[in-house]
Design a protein around this motif. Structure first.
Motif, mmCIF file in Angstrom:
data_model
loop_
_atom_site.group_PDB
_atom_site.id
_atom_site.type_symbol
_atom_site.label_atom_id
_atom_site.label_comp_id
_atom_site.label_asym_id
_atom_site.label_seq_id
_atom_site.Cartn_x
_atom_site.Cartn_y
_atom_site.Cartn_z
ATOM 1 N N MET A 180 0.391 -1.227 0.054
ATOM 2 C CA MET A 180 0.011 -0.441 -0.370
ATOM 3 C C MET A 180 1.285 1.602 -0.290
ATOM 4 N N ARG A 181 0.306 2.743 -0.445
ATOM 5 C CA ARG A 181 1.066 3.466 0.112
ATOM 6 C C ARG A 181 0.141 4.641 0.506
ATOM 7 N N ILE A 182 1.362 5.577 1.434
ATOM 8 C CA ILE A 182 0.316 6.998 1.999
ATOM 9 C C ILE A 182 -0.085 7.602 1.237
ATOM 10 N N LEU B 16 -4.559 5.282 3.610
ATOM 11 C CA LEU B 16 -3.628 4.824 3.025
ATOM 12 C C LEU B 16 -4.456 4.079 2.073
ATOM 13 N N ALA C 252 -4.696 1.506 -1.828
ATOM 14 C CA ALA C 252 -4.196 -0.353 -2.195
ATOM 15 C C ALA C 252 -4.693 0.414 -3.374
ATOM 16 N N THR C 253 -3.396 -0.469 -4.606
ATOM 17 C CA THR C 253 -3.725 -0.668 -6.183
ATOM 18 C C THR C 253 -3.812 -1.895 -6.442
ATOM 19 N N ALA D 188 -6.214 -5.651 -5.207
ATOM 20 C CA ALA D 188 -6.622 -5.331 -3.741
ATOM 21 C C ALA D 188 -7.438 -4.329 -3.774
ATOM 22 N N VAL E 118 4.022 0.862 2.277
ATOM 23 C CA VAL E 118 3.435 0.259 3.471
ATOM 24 C C VAL E 118 3.098 -0.840 3.669
ATOM 25 N N ALA E 119 3.858 -1.890 4.242
ATOM 26 C CA ALA E 119 4.683 -3.546 3.816
ATOM 27 C C ALA E 119 3.547 -4.516 4.551
ATOM 28 N N VAL E 120 2.871 -5.288 4.920
ATOM 29 C CA VAL E 120 2.346 -6.420 6.133
ATOM 30 C C VAL E 120 3.075 -6.678 6.581
ATOM 31 N N ALA F 27 7.424 -8.223 -1.416
ATOM 32 C CA ALA F 27 7.178 -8.757 -2.202
ATOM 33 C C ALA F 27 5.423 -7.486 -2.634
ATOM 34 N N THR F 28 5.251 -7.644 -3.436
ATOM 35 C CA THR F 28 4.340 -7.202 -4.487
ATOM 36 C C THR F 28 3.340 -7.229 -4.865
ATOM 37 N N ILE G 100 -5.197 -5.954 0.497
ATOM 38 C CA ILE G 100 -2.956 -6.556 0.674
ATOM 39 C C ILE G 100 -2.611 -5.749 -0.637
ATOM 40 N N ASP G 101 -1.004 -5.289 -1.129
ATOM 41 C CA ASP G 101 -0.915 -5.120 -1.797
ATOM 42 C C ASP G 101 1.010 -5.173 -1.463
ATOM 43 N N ALA G 102 1.361 -4.849 -0.657
ATOM 44 C CA ALA G 102 2.877 -5.397 0.160
ATOM 45 C C ALA G 102 3.170 -6.606 0.835
ATOM 46 N N PRO H 236 4.819 -16.188 -2.094
ATOM 47 C CA PRO H 236 4.772 -15.038 -2.320
ATOM 48 C C PRO H 236 5.377 -14.266 -2.941
ATOM 49 N N ASP I 231 7.673 -12.598 -6.919
ATOM 50 C CA ASP I 231 6.772 -12.148 -7.620
ATOM 51 C C ASP I 231 8.243 -11.566 -9.004
#
Lengths: 88, 88, 88, 88, 88
Positions: free
Chosen positions: A1-3, A55, A57-58, A61, D41-43, D57-58, D73-75, E72, E74
């Protein structure tokens, strides 16, 4: 995700019907509070408003977030950020 | 999704048959009305024309928009923008 | 999709077997006829040759184009461009 | 995957419920130990902490890592790096 | 796909178990033999070694290459390049 920061809203009467009812938020990706990269249009899924730091997502997601798997959505707001705690 | 401007059309007689009947629109991504990034070729799904400011999606979202899930489409026009309201 | 020019071919004897029989085309993305971004290796699916201006797709779209859904393909040539008509 | 450094944590009370319980790690992509690209932002899925050099990973890979396929979730952090051995 | 050079290996003891047994190769994308973009960590699937010029794929294509669809991963090395023949 990004901010990112929500910097505006986008209106499109003629659009894919699966975007109907979606709030289209113009979102500026941020890096350390500064603009970083081009704004994108993200579908709001958490009740975010203009000026809020979010936050997003792209990709697939974003369709999961919007619960519209077969839609033309490729970006979504998925959280409203309370705090960002940087390592000392 | 991203905001873009349709700046031209692309013709390709020899192409994947699943692109047959698709209007291939040369689309310039925009940031605050200025070109931002390289143009891409997006399939029109909402009747957009040259010069219009549009909303486009990429990846699987574009195949959903075109209702051609098993196709070689990776970008599609999914809305024609009426207005962009920026925060004061 | 993106517009590109085929600038060469790539040969790899030791490769994933699902790439066997694929023509690997070194493709330079273009913006207004000029190189824009790094070349990538796309699988030809329409009989394109060196020097031709083509339409290429990336991601799952490319596997659809090659009709090899479970393959390691992530870019494919999906059309040979006849003309690009820019708005006056 | 990419190499990154965990530089902080992100808190968002109002978020997609499928992010509940996820540790949101602000991750700076690295190139040769230097920042390269915007933080994301990664989980966390492997118990990584602030300051650690990690593998992330994304895309769909990140949802597999988090075992939350239908999530926004995308990261995701998928490994904690012991060593990077560069060719002489 | 992209052309890259394997410049090192990455070791991570604490990682997603579905990466166990994977050779993690630090791979520098190339453009005309020169570094182009940030290195990434790709799983080797064809027995490539340090210093070799390879073909790598990203996204779902890489999971197909590794035959680990729910992993995971990519990015993956999918070929070892013999020759790149540029148009005269």
């Amino acid at each position: 995700m990004r901010i990112g920061k929500i910097i505006g809203t986008v209106t499109a009467t003629r659009k894919d019907e699966r975007l109907t009812g979606c709030k289209l938020m113009l979102t500026q990706p941020l890096n350390d509070g500064q603009p970083a990269g081009d704004p994108l249009v993200a579908v709001d899924t958490v009740g975010a408003g203009i000026g809020e730091i979010v936050l997003f997502a792209t990709g697939a997601a974003s369709r999961h977030a919007a619960n519209r798997q077969q839609s033309p959505i490729d970006a979504a707001i998925v959280g409203i950020i309370d705090s960002i705690d940087l390592a000392k």
